[in-house]
Scaffold this active site. Structure first.
Site, PDB file in Angstrom:
ATOM      1  N   GLU A 151      -8.971  10.085 -17.566  1.00  0.00           N
ATOM      2  CA  GLU A 151      -8.611  11.113 -18.534  1.00  0.00           C
ATOM      3  C   GLU A 151      -8.037  10.445 -19.786  1.00  0.00           C
ATOM      4  O   GLU A 151      -7.176   9.579 -19.660  1.00  0.00           O
ATOM      5  CB  GLU A 151      -7.562  12.041 -17.915  1.00  0.00           C
ATOM      6  CG  GLU A 151      -7.282  13.292 -18.709  1.00  0.00           C
ATOM      7  CD  GLU A 151      -6.299  14.208 -17.992  1.00  0.00           C
ATOM      8  OE1 GLU A 151      -5.287  14.582 -18.619  1.00  0.00           O
ATOM      9  OE2 GLU A 151      -6.533  14.533 -16.805  1.00  0.00           O
ATOM     10  N   HIS A 206      -7.163  19.266 -19.732  1.00  0.00           N
ATOM     11  CA  HIS A 206      -5.710  19.226 -19.501  1.00  0.00           C
ATOM     12  C   HIS A 206      -5.019  20.277 -20.381  1.00  0.00           C
ATOM     13  O   HIS A 206      -4.034  19.996 -21.064  1.00  0.00           O
ATOM     14  CB  HIS A 206      -5.154  17.831 -19.803  1.00  0.00           C
ATOM     15  CG  HIS A 206      -3.905  17.524 -19.032  1.00  0.00           C
ATOM     16  ND1 HIS A 206      -3.643  16.283 -18.506  1.00  0.00           N
ATOM     17  CD2 HIS A 206      -2.844  18.294 -18.695  1.00  0.00           C
ATOM     18  CE1 HIS A 206      -2.462  16.292 -17.883  1.00  0.00           C
ATOM     19  NE2 HIS A 206      -1.964  17.502 -17.994  1.00  0.00           N
ATOM     20  N   ARG A 225      -2.713  16.328 -10.888  1.00  0.00           N
ATOM     21  CA  ARG A 225      -2.997  15.102 -11.621  1.00  0.00           C
ATOM     22  C   ARG A 225      -4.355  14.590 -11.151  1.00  0.00           C
ATOM     23  O   ARG A 225      -4.732  14.747  -9.987  1.00  0.00           O
ATOM     24  CB  ARG A 225      -1.921  14.030 -11.383  1.00  0.00           C
ATOM     25  CG  ARG A 225      -0.601  14.289 -12.109  1.00  0.00           C
ATOM     26  CD  ARG A 225      -0.776  14.174 -13.612  1.00  0.00           C
ATOM     27  NE  ARG A 225       0.477  14.274 -14.359  1.00  0.00           N
ATOM     28  CZ  ARG A 225       0.944  15.390 -14.900  1.00  0.00           C
ATOM     29  NH1 ARG A 225       0.273  16.525 -14.710  1.00  0.00           N
ATOM     30  NH2 ARG A 225       2.065  15.390 -15.585  1.00  0.00           N
TER      31      ARG A 225
END
Length: 304
Positions: free
Chosen positions: A248, A267, A220
């Site tokens: 993000e 991602h 993460r």
């Protein structure tokens, strides 16, 4: 009748056939609530759903199980009501994400970004590269993804070293990182986001990595201090590959876009064609376990 709620019609199709006595309804968590929503006992949210969770749970007062289609659970766990079991999709996406780790590690060591740019500019520009043989790869996070990554690294004759919060046979504790980091050619982050891992990779952590080492983050974004990493990349001392980052999505003009020695993927490590079918094969099996009264797998929070 056992009422199961899934997020969209595609999820309903992927879920496939279920035992008699199971009714499937579709609700994305927004808009008009379907009939029987209040009777739902098994809920599959949208991927990484993190909005209006309290209201969604309130709409399903009989809920017993929340089954995620992702391995990450940090956005939802604090909102799960007492008595509701939370399960993840641990093991579903590990192979795809581990392949992404291998892709960016090999691309970096073999200097693919350099060769792609030279090709784009029409230049024949050989450069000496490196390989994985005998490289020491520190994998921080010893769950399914960490294990799958280690297995692939061994096939390239690398030397993976697994690290978890607590030491056990063959696995080091995070408290040992100060002595492990200086020996690492590559550091791979596969940890869940928790209070302990938030900001784990800070300026001190990065300073312990040797010159030229590679940091790979498929965990993460908040595990890494973005400013501290930018400083190391800009100086040219470290290299990195980020599939997740903070913030993000990465906004236009953010300095990470132009940082040297960096590969960015949006991602996308788990975004493969079989991700949906694999996730809902797990959901189908979980529904069958629930109906039969068997123990569920991948339980994070068993309720109270």
């Amino acid at each position: 009748m056992t009422v199961v709620c899934v997020p969209d019609s595609n999820a309903r199709e992927l879920l496939g056939a279920l035992p008699d006595g199971v009714e499937v309804i579709v609700w994305d968590g927004e808009g008009t609530k379907p009939e029987r929503l209040a009777e739902t006992v098994f809920w599959v949210p949208q991927v990484e759903d993190c909005t209006n969770l309290a209201e969604k749970f309130e709409a399903m007062p009989k809920l017993e199980v929340t089954q995620l289609t992702s391995a990450g659970f940090e956005d939802i766990i604090d909102h799960v009501p007492d008595g509701v079991t939370l399960c993840t999709a641990r093991g579903v996406h590990g192979s795809a994400v581990a392949e992404m780790v291998m892709t960016v590690v090999l691309a970096t060591l073999r200097r693919l970004p350099h060769f792609v740019e030279a090709q784009r500019q029409g230049r024949w520009e050989p450069m000496e590269a490196d390989d994985l043989r005998a490289k020491r790869v520190l994998i921080i996070g010893a769950g399914d993804l960490g294990e799958q990554t280690a297995r692939r690294l061994r096939s390239f004759d690398a030397a993976p070293v697994l690290v978890a919060h607590t030491a056990r046979e063959g696995i080091h504790a995070t408290s040992e990182l100060p002595s492990l980091l200086p020996e690492a050619d590559v550091v791979v982050l596969t940890v869940p986001l928790t209070p302990d891992t938030t900001g784990l990779v800070d300026a001190e952590f990065l300073a312990r990595m040797p010159d030229g080492a590679l940091l790979v983050n498929v965990a993460r974004g908040k595990v890494v201090d973005t400013d501290a990493l930018l400083a190391e990349l800009t100086s040219g001392r470290l290299r990195a590959a980020l599939d997740v980052m903070e913030p993000e999505p990465l906004p236009e003009g953010h300095p990470l876009w132009k940082a040297p020695n960096l590969i960015i993927t949006p991602h996308a490590a788990g975004s493969i064609a079989q991700a949906g079918p694999r996730a809902f094969a797990l959901v189908n099996a979980q529904v069958r376990r629930f109906v039969a009264g068997d123990d569920l797998v991948n339980v994070v929070n068993g309720g109270s």
